[in-house]
Design a protein around this motif. Structure first.
Motif, short mmCIF file in Angstrom:
data_model
loop_
_atom_site.label_atom_id
_atom_site.label_comp_id
_atom_site.label_asym_id
_atom_site.label_seq_id
_atom_site.Cartn_x
_atom_site.Cartn_y
_atom_site.Cartn_z
N GLU A 1 -2.52 0.19 -7.50
CA GLU A 1 -3.76 0.05 -6.75
C GLU A 1 -3.59 -1.10 -5.76
O GLU A 1 -3.37 -2.23 -6.18
CB GLU A 1 -4.95 -0.22 -7.68
N ASP B 1 0.86 -1.19 0.00
CA ASP B 1 0.00 0.00 0.00
C ASP B 1 0.89 1.24 0.00
O ASP B 1 1.25 1.76 1.05
CB ASP B 1 -0.90 0.00 1.23
N ASP C 1 -4.04 -4.26 -3.46
CA ASP C 1 -4.90 -5.42 -3.45
C ASP C 1 -5.50 -5.54 -2.05
O ASP C 1 -4.75 -5.70 -1.07
CB ASP C 1 -4.08 -6.67 -3.79
N PRO C 2 -6.81 -5.45 -1.89
CA PRO C 2 -7.41 -5.51 -0.55
C PRO C 2 -7.00 -6.74 0.25
O PRO C 2 -6.95 -6.70 1.48
CB PRO C 2 -8.92 -5.49 -0.83
N ALA C 3 -6.69 -7.83 -0.45
CA ALA C 3 -6.31 -9.06 0.25
C ALA C 3 -4.90 -8.98 0.84
O ALA C 3 -4.55 -9.76 1.73
CB ALA C 3 -6.40 -10.25 -0.69
N ALA D 1 -3.25 -5.62 1.32
CA ALA D 1 -2.92 -4.25 1.73
C ALA D 1 -2.62 -4.11 3.21
O ALA D 1 -1.99 -3.13 3.63
CB ALA D 1 -4.07 -3.31 1.34
N HIS D 2 -3.03 -5.08 4.03
CA HIS D 2 -2.78 -4.99 5.47
C HIS D 2 -1.34 -5.37 5.84
O HIS D 2 -0.91 -5.12 6.96
CB HIS D 2 -3.73 -5.93 6.21
#
Length: 221
Positions: free
Chosen positions: A150, A103, A152-154, A156-157
């Motif tokens: 962009e 991110d 990746d929501p999977a 990004a943490h």
């Protein structure tokens, strides 16, 4: 104080989970205390029991207390005034240290919170997916942050991490001659007027991806 210069963090040290002997085999001058001075940065070789790759960095002029920057273990350290000499492989300074992040905007905010100044963004197309590169100046060394355009929501943490090094050498052809099969053939670098060659770290049992660059103007002003 009004008008006081803005102090930005300066990279003075890196801790690496490697043994000294593979670094010596790669042409680095490693002292008896398992330290390797590259320009103004001291690399501390902590052994494979410490993990893998670059495990932490040391910076001066950090806001106190700072022990972590977006998941990267961080040590506050005093400034250094001396610089190491050339290594047998020709390395004289660290041109840039590479950090990866899932991110970029989150990591940029964390870096800026320490006083680092975001210099520029480059959209890179030479990867399997569209990537971006963001640049900071940490004294003598450039920080190159690599991440997706962009998140990746999977993923990004996940935390940022220090990944690799690019070192400026006095003469890349001499470095290639000294390292022989341990180095890839020199080729044109992204930076105009410079060439690059990659150390075959897996063969040498080094865990830090490392490249050598011919001398040239700094990539970031």
């Amino acid at each position: 104080m009004d008008g006081a210069p803005h102090l930005t963090p300066v990279l003075v040290g890196l801790s690496v989970a490697d043994e000294p002997e593979p670094w010596r085999a790669g042409g680095f001058d490693v002292a008896a205390d398992a330290t390797c001075r590259i320009g103004s940065v001291t690399v501390r070789l902590e052994g494979r029991a410490a993990g893998r790759g670059i495990t932490s960095w040391a910076l001066n002029d950090l806001p106190a207390p700072t022990t972590d920057i977006d998941g990267v273990p961080t040590v506050a350290a005093p400034a250094t005034t001396s610089s190491g000499g050339a290594h047998p492989n020709g390395a004289v300074v660290i041109d840039h240290v590479v950090m990866t992040t899932p991110d970029p905007e989150r990591t940029i905010a964390a870096l800026e919170a320490t006083g680092m100044v975001h210099r520029r963004t480059r959209l890179a197309d030479g990867y399997d997916q569209p990537m971006r590169q963001d640049f900071f100046r940490l004294g003598e060394v450039i920080l190159e942050l690599i991440g997706p355009r962009e998140p990746d929501p999977a993923r990004a943490h996940r935390p940022a991490r220090l990944y690799g090094l690019a070192l400026t050498v006095a003469d890349l052809d001499a470095t290639a001659a000294a390292l022989g099969p341990h180095l890839t053939a020199p080729k044109d670098a992204v930076q105009p007027g410079r060439r690059i060659a990659t150390l075959r770290t897996r063969e040498l049992h080094l865990t830090v991806p490392t490249a050598f660059l011919s001398p040239g103007p700094a990539a970031v002003g």
